[in-house]
Design an enzyme around this catalytic site. Structure first.
Site: not given
Ligand SMILES: *Cc1c(COP(=O)(O)O)cnc(C)c1O
Length: 391
Positions: A183
């Site tokens: 991210k």
């Molecule tokens: C990354 C992401 C999440 C959450 O991911 P975690 O690995 O649980 O932190 C949720 N929704 C979307 C659309 C994502 O890209």
């Protein structure tokens, strides 16, 4: 391998490393000042009153649905074109995901199609800024408001972005960010709920900490009193310390990602086989990934072969995202099938996510684009009846 270019890579400096060693030396590894500081920074940035740090973006989505009282028999409207967590959280609480197809330009849930999917049972709308693009989120918010249904923003891909001047995370009743290493900012694993709703924030704070009263500390006699069913969705101080530094660097990280995206666009702009990301002028983009799409006359078999070919050259790439409704357990449980959400399906069958992170340089980007170009030329030659004299 010298030519190895991964799909993504976190941007970690000595500052983050020092912040971690400081926590280790402090002896306070959970429920401490770093969590509070990290919450403050994310809340400030999104213009929200509260930040509630949690162990992942997925955990945050789960808590919001619980806090809104969504449960068995309820329906939640969402997009089939997303990372699966935005829909799985609906299954966690025993509700039914009701998918609405996407807009072919923004790739987000189509605001003009939401109202037709609303029933008496609709308890929430979960919208996602797919690939970081917040385009038309104001229209989704307007539909939610008009129908008095809470909007939950799965903002896990959009930290730092804005649409028409409104920050990502501020459009709904609550929003969630995710901090997995691919991210915009990372804490290793982690997430953050933001909201202006005091009651919702308190419920989430209680539920992330085993249902304890908000503000309860391990040193107090009430530590083993639990007011409600809760979970252990806390974020460690180690993770929060990384998050504080990464938040302080957010503008720098976003600027670097923007530069990389611009380099890609410049290099790929003239390739007729590709459809590039479409970012409108009202969007302040916070780039999460760089996803191109093959032109309409390509199919999934060709796309998959291109991806495999690129991977064979030590260049990371991926098929962001396969439609959620076509994942086997969704098909089985809800009876979804091919053709149910045609816009999502046709787009999902032709996407290619290219390597994307802050430290990609011009040479590496050239290498990626050249590899992609060669794979596309191969596809041209493999086509039957295409007039190249081979047939
Ligand atoms: C990354 C992401 C999440 C959450 O991911 P975690 O690995 O649980 O932190 C949720 N929704 C979307 C659309 C994502 O890209």
């Amino acid at each position: 391998m010298a030519g190895d270019i991964p799909l993504s890579q976190p941007d970690i400096t000595e500052q983050e490393i020092e912040a971690v060693t400081d926590v280790m030396r402090s002896g306070r590894l959970s429920i401490g000042p770093r969590q509070a500081r990290f919450e403050e920074l994310v809340a400030q940035r999104t213009g929200c009153r509260h930040g509630v740090a949690v162990s992942s973006g997925t955990a945050g989505l789960h808590l919001i649905l619980e806090a809104l009282g969504v449960g068995p028999g309820d329906e939640v409207i969402t997009t089939p074109f997303s990372f699966i967590a935005s829909s799985n959280c609906i299954l966690y609480v025993g509700a039914r995901p009701v998918f609405v197809d996407i807009d072919p330009i923004t790739l987000n849930i189509d605001p003009t199609k939401i109202e037709a999917a609303i029933t008496e049972k609709t308890k929430a709308i979960i919208a996602v800024e797919v690939f970081g693009n917040p385009s038309e989120m104001d229209q989704v918010a307007a539909v939610a408001a008009r129908n008095e249904i809470p909007l939950i923003e799965d903002a896990c891909e959009g930290l730092g972005g804005a649409y028409k001047g409104r920050p990502v995370g501020s459009f709904g009743r609550a929003a969630v960010f995710g901090f997995y290493p691919n991210k915009q900012i990372t804490t290793g694993e982690g997430g953050m709920i933001v909201t202006d709703d005091d009651r919702l924030a308190d419920l989430c704070r209680s539920m992330r900490n085993q249902g304890r009263a908000v503000g309860d500390l391990p040193s107090e006699g009430s530590w083993l009193a639990h007011e409600r069913l809760g979970y252990n969705y806390r974020l460690s101080e180690v993770a929060a310390a990384i998050g504080v530094v990464q938040m302080q660097r957010l503008d720098e990280l976003m600027a670097k990602r923007n530069e990389v995206a611009c380099m890609y666009i410049e290099k790929l702009m003239d390739m007729p086989e590709l459809i590039l990301p479409n970012i409108d002028s009202k969007t302040d983009m916070s780039w999460f990934v760089f996803v191109v799409r093959l032109a309409d006359d390509y199919g999934q078999t060709e796309r998959d072969r291109v991806i495999n070919g690129i991977r064979r050259h030590e260049v990371g790439c991926s098929n962001y995202f396969p439609p959620i409704h076509l994942q086997p357990f969704y098909r089985e449980k809800f009876g979804y099938g091919k053709g149910d959400f045609p816009v999502t399906e046709t787009i999902a069958s032709r996407t290619i996510a290219l390597p994307f992170y802050t430290t990609l340089d011009q040479t590496q980007i050239e290498l990626v684009c050249l590899t992609l170009q060669v794979m596309l030329q191969r596809e041209q030659l493999l086509r039957p009846n295409d007039g190249n004299g081979e047939q």
